[in-house]
Scaffold this motif. Sequence first.
Motif, mmCIF file in Angstrom:
data_model
loop_
_atom_site.group_PDB
_atom_site.id
_atom_site.type_symbol
_atom_site.label_atom_id
_atom_site.label_comp_id
_atom_site.label_asym_id
_atom_site.label_seq_id
_atom_site.Cartn_x
_atom_site.Cartn_y
_atom_site.Cartn_z
ATOM 1 N N GLY A 8 0.743 -1.223 0.014
ATOM 2 C CA GLY A 8 0.190 0.002 -0.060
ATOM 3 C C GLY A 8 0.872 1.406 0.057
ATOM 4 N N PRO B 1 -0.180 5.588 -6.848
ATOM 5 C CA PRO B 1 -1.058 4.735 -7.315
ATOM 6 C C PRO B 1 -0.497 4.695 -8.945
ATOM 7 N N ALA C 295 -2.321 4.825 -11.919
ATOM 8 C CA ALA C 295 -2.568 5.722 -12.998
ATOM 9 C C ALA C 295 -1.757 7.101 -12.653
ATOM 10 N N ARG C 296 -1.452 7.300 -11.353
ATOM 11 C CA ARG C 296 -0.427 8.585 -11.256
ATOM 12 C C ARG C 296 0.856 8.462 -11.817
ATOM 13 N N LEU D 176 -1.543 -0.969 -6.394
ATOM 14 C CA LEU D 176 -2.623 -1.466 -7.552
ATOM 15 C C LEU D 176 -3.971 -1.582 -6.375
ATOM 16 N N GLY D 177 -4.103 -0.676 -5.536
ATOM 17 C CA GLY D 177 -5.408 -0.698 -4.830
ATOM 18 C C GLY D 177 -5.452 -1.438 -3.672
ATOM 19 N N ALA E 145 -3.195 -6.508 -14.910
ATOM 20 C CA ALA E 145 -3.907 -5.206 -14.494
ATOM 21 C C ALA E 145 -2.755 -4.219 -14.806
ATOM 22 N N ALA F 81 -2.590 -3.892 -18.767
ATOM 23 C CA ALA F 81 -3.684 -3.244 -19.239
ATOM 24 C C ALA F 81 -3.642 -1.833 -19.083
ATOM 25 N N CYS F 82 -3.105 -1.293 -17.631
ATOM 26 C CA CYS F 82 -3.368 0.242 -17.571
ATOM 27 C C CYS F 82 -2.408 0.900 -18.467
ATOM 28 N N GLN G 108 -1.052 -0.102 -21.476
ATOM 29 C CA GLN G 108 -1.595 0.359 -22.664
ATOM 30 C C GLN G 108 -2.586 1.224 -22.985
ATOM 31 N N ALA G 109 -3.565 1.101 -21.870
ATOM 32 C CA ALA G 109 -4.728 2.268 -21.853
ATOM 33 C C ALA G 109 -4.237 3.649 -21.944
ATOM 34 N N LEU G 110 -3.149 3.871 -20.821
ATOM 35 C CA LEU G 110 -2.532 5.348 -20.480
ATOM 36 C C LEU G 110 -1.313 5.605 -21.299
ATOM 37 N N ALA H 224 -9.629 -3.545 -14.713
ATOM 38 C CA ALA H 224 -8.286 -3.033 -14.134
ATOM 39 C C ALA H 224 -8.026 -1.407 -14.567
ATOM 40 N N CYS H 225 -8.589 -1.021 -15.799
ATOM 41 C CA CYS H 225 -8.390 0.182 -15.958
ATOM 42 C C CYS H 225 -9.600 1.100 -15.455
ATOM 43 N N ASP I 79 -11.284 2.693 -6.731
ATOM 44 C CA ASP I 79 -10.152 2.885 -5.321
ATOM 45 C C ASP I 79 -8.661 2.891 -5.568
ATOM 46 N N TRP I 80 -8.268 2.629 -6.927
ATOM 47 C CA TRP I 80 -6.857 2.660 -6.966
ATOM 48 C C TRP I 80 -6.398 4.160 -7.196
ATOM 49 N N ARG J 64 -4.089 0.951 6.835
ATOM 50 C CA ARG J 64 -3.063 0.243 6.344
ATOM 51 C C ARG J 64 -2.418 -0.312 7.887
#
Lengths: 253, 253
Positions: A173, A177, A179-180, A219-220, A232, A235-236, A238-240, B235-236, B243-244, B253
Amino acid sequence: MPHSKPKARLFVDAALGPGAGVGLDASQAHYVERVMRLAPGDAVLVFNGRDGEWRARLEDGGGKRRALAVDSQTRRQAAEPGPWLAFAPLKKTPMDFVAVKATELGASRLLPVFTRLTAARRVATARLRANTREAAEQCGRLSLPEVAEPVDLRALVAQWPAGRRLLVAEESGGGVPLARALAKAAPGDHAFLIGPEGGWAPDELDALRKLPFVTAVGLGPRILRADTAALAALACWQALVGDWHDGPPASER
Amino acid sequence: MPHSKPKARLFVDAALGPGAGVGLDASQAHYVERVMRLAPGDAVLVFNGRDGEWRARLEDGGGKRRALAVDSQTRRQAAEPGPWLAFAPLKKTPMDFVAVKATELGASRLLPVFTRLTAARRVATARLRANTREAAEQCGRLSLPEVAEPVDLRALVAQWPAGRRLLVAEESGGGVPLARALAKAAPGDHAFLIGPEGGWAPDELDALRKLPFVTAVGLGPRILRADTAALAALACWQALVGDWHDGPPASER
């Protein structure tokens, strides 16, 4: 129907060009004849990771040796610069799964890595390669991901190439994150590192976090199995960052 | 070590509160005694989807009936408002896989949907539920995703709830890139719809695209298997909307 849509797509070793002949190995011959039930003259797509994708026809060969006659190019070779995936080896089923899904999700290199708490002690790299090959045939890639021989974590980071960022999945944890972390990422030259089901040894993770090329990513809040985390993350990416971000050029459709 | 970390986590039906007793069914008793090798007095975590997560102890019961004595709450119940996942039923192994991974990735509801080109004609919903239960136990969720009885695509969209967006994975390349679709998305009230291995019938996809609650989304240039597409979409979603996106609160935590 000389231009019906080919029902089979095969990775081959031979050079591809107009008029080239391509011999099929026993498993490919079985696949086209028995599984896909193709007859002489039927179309097949072939690629070899170097010469793009070509349309070929099953030849009316006598004897046991099946061959294809190459007609015309359907796609030019293009770079497939997806991220590397380094991962602690898993049991057979989830490792098959990781090899297949990572190929579909565009990873360019698979690197099995032994960590302190990795249960597996051997890696069937030939099996991994067979999985990537079948997945590449089915998902339409122009190349296979490279499958590296397994190394210890220490050796992996000691030989790490300059300029490639390593995003380490941290289950506890504390990571950025995902995506960031990816929002700041530039295309190409990334790798993910996914630890074993037993998790990171604390000193392993401390040592990884101190390396200048490492970012620990989160990863959450749920505890993901290692194979889920690998998928996961890819995939993220490739998407971003990768080739999902904008639609492919219209000419490719 | 009265407060050693519990080695097992179980979903139960019983109400949970201080001093409550919880009977274990035969498979749970087998799991705690034979697989995890717990002894009377050992700690177990339990949750039921309503009362949060509690610490309990294995009781020293005589006879065949195993039970737990509930001690104290470890986490309060919280909403788990992940997206719905509607999907054309798959063969056994990939469907098991989708149920497990969707649970880990926080889906709140699984909806099997028959489409024109769906090969499967039956869905073992009890098996899906068992998969979600085991995955929820292992990944730390406080609730199980609901597993809906299968419906035809026509019925699914006819009964679609107001206010929930449906993101349909379109394999033909015409959809909005997933990250772009999600960048505009607000949390909650989303669903993904993943078609069968055989793809959408053209008129199905045309009809879906005309529905006001539908956005067709693209998952890149490679042809993903249905199970890969389901996972990648979830995942995306979690990385970008769910919540990621920010780390969990430090208190967790």
